[in-house]
Design a protein around this motif. Structure first.
Motif, short mmCIF file in Angstrom:
data_model
loop_
_atom_site.label_atom_id
_atom_site.label_comp_id
_atom_site.label_asym_id
_atom_site.label_seq_id
_atom_site.Cartn_x
_atom_site.Cartn_y
_atom_site.Cartn_z
N VAL A 130 -21.90 56.72 64.79
CA VAL A 130 -21.78 57.80 63.80
C VAL A 130 -21.83 59.15 64.51
O VAL A 130 -21.05 60.06 64.20
CB VAL A 130 -22.91 57.70 62.76
N ALA A 131 -22.76 59.28 65.46
CA ALA A 131 -22.89 60.54 66.20
C ALA A 131 -21.59 60.89 66.92
O ALA A 131 -21.14 62.04 66.90
CB ALA A 131 -24.05 60.43 67.19
N ALA A 132 -20.98 59.89 67.55
CA ALA A 132 -19.73 60.13 68.27
C ALA A 132 -18.60 60.47 67.31
O ALA A 132 -17.76 61.34 67.60
CB ALA A 132 -19.37 58.90 69.09
N GLU A 133 -18.57 59.81 66.16
CA GLU A 133 -17.51 60.04 65.17
C GLU A 133 -17.58 61.45 64.59
O GLU A 133 -16.55 62.08 64.35
CB GLU A 133 -17.64 59.00 64.05
N LEU A 134 -18.80 61.94 64.37
CA LEU A 134 -18.99 63.23 63.70
C LEU A 134 -19.35 64.35 64.66
O LEU A 134 -19.57 65.49 64.23
CB LEU A 134 -20.07 63.10 62.63
N PHE A 135 -19.43 64.03 65.95
CA PHE A 135 -19.73 65.03 66.98
C PHE A 135 -21.08 65.70 66.73
O PHE A 135 -21.23 66.93 66.79
CB PHE A 135 -18.62 66.09 67.07
N ILE A 136 -22.08 64.88 66.43
CA ILE A 136 -23.44 65.36 66.26
C ILE A 136 -24.36 64.47 67.09
O ILE A 136 -23.94 63.43 67.61
CB ILE A 136 -23.88 65.35 64.77
N SER A 137 -25.63 64.84 67.20
CA SER A 137 -26.56 64.05 67.99
C SER A 137 -27.07 62.84 67.22
O SER A 137 -27.05 62.82 65.98
CB SER A 137 -27.75 64.91 68.42
N THR A 138 -27.53 61.84 67.96
CA THR A 138 -28.10 60.65 67.32
C THR A 138 -29.32 61.02 66.49
O THR A 138 -29.54 60.48 65.40
CB THR A 138 -28.49 59.60 68.38
N THR A 171 -31.89 61.87 61.07
CA THR A 171 -32.42 62.79 60.05
C THR A 171 -31.61 62.70 58.77
O THR A 171 -32.17 62.66 57.66
CB THR A 171 -32.39 64.24 60.58
N HIS A 172 -30.28 62.66 58.90
CA HIS A 172 -29.42 62.56 57.72
C HIS A 172 -29.63 61.24 56.98
O HIS A 172 -29.67 61.20 55.74
CB HIS A 172 -27.95 62.70 58.12
#
Length: 230
Positions: free
Chosen positions: A190-198, A203-204
């Motif tokens: 998910v982090a890679a797909e959305l370009f955010i941290s694990t 948290t989300h």
């Protein structure tokens, strides 16, 4: 994530079992192997592992029409474990690992009680993450296979509940994370797909579960499935 997971590998090809065993990460201990339905039931009952990694199509005893060797292992092993544990529900979970991506194979083992289904094209790291997820109580599916499960277990057409009010509780980013998690993506994916941290993904997910009053990723998948959100 569970720190240490005990696993039984069930596959009729010894070379594949050896290769998979070597590819799993160091937190996963292989406590048994089996090559057919009967040996699988015996080994799983004896070892009572955390997770059983099993192929869908296995040789051995005849299985009922419309089912598979893997599904039969799940049914028989679960019953045998309950008997061995004086009727208590066994904690062992089953994760299908197969070359097949046919809808009937996927749905068949899930109906039998498997907690997930991934293909043999998955890397050792992917399989290891799936093992940990299933051991922790989550449901895991290769993304392209999730649709089969959603179609099979979704609400009938015309009876789908409106999710607009519930979705309004989530931010746009939380909705993106929710859909990917519900489809079986790992946090890192998910982090890679959305370009955010694990960490941000975690948290989300916590916020999504809290706002929707759900307790696990498995419940989130069922929630999204029932509302045709995937």
């Amino acid at each position: 994530m569970v720190e240490h997971v005990r696993v039984v590998i069930v596959d009729d090809h010894s070379i594949f079992r050896s290769g998979l065993k070597a590819d799993l990460d160091e937190t996963i201990e292989v406590v048994g192997e089996a090559h057919d339905v009967e040996s699988a039931v015996a080994v799983v009952t004896d070892a009572a592992p955390d997770v059983v990694l099993l192929d869908v199509h296995l040789p051995g005893v005849a299985v009922p029409a419309g089912t598979s060797g893997g599904a039969e292992v799940i049914r028989r092993a679960a019953a045998s474990l309950r008997q061995a544990q004086d009727g208590a529900e066994p904690s062992t979970r089953f994760l299908a690992l197969s070359v097949s991506d046919k809808a009937e194979d996927v749905v068949g083992v899930i109906r039998a009680g498997a907690r997930g289904y991934i293909t043999k094209g998955s890397s050792g790291a992917d399989v290891s993450r799936a093992v940990h997820a299933v051991a922790g109580g989550d449901a895991v599916f290769s993304p392209k296979l999730a649709g089969f499960v959603l179609d099979a277990f979704g609400a009938p057409v015309g009876e789908t509940a409106s999710a607009s009010d519930e979705l309004d509780r989530l931010s746009a980013r939380e909705q993106e994370v929710m859909r990917l998690i519900a489809r079986g993506y790992a946090y890192k994916e998910v982090a890679a797909e959305l370009f955010i941290s694990t960490k941000t993904v975690e948290t989300h997910v916590s916020a999504v579960l809290r706002k929707l009053q759900l307790s696990s990723r498995h419940e989130l998948t069922a929630w999204a499935n029932a509302r045709r959100l995937l």
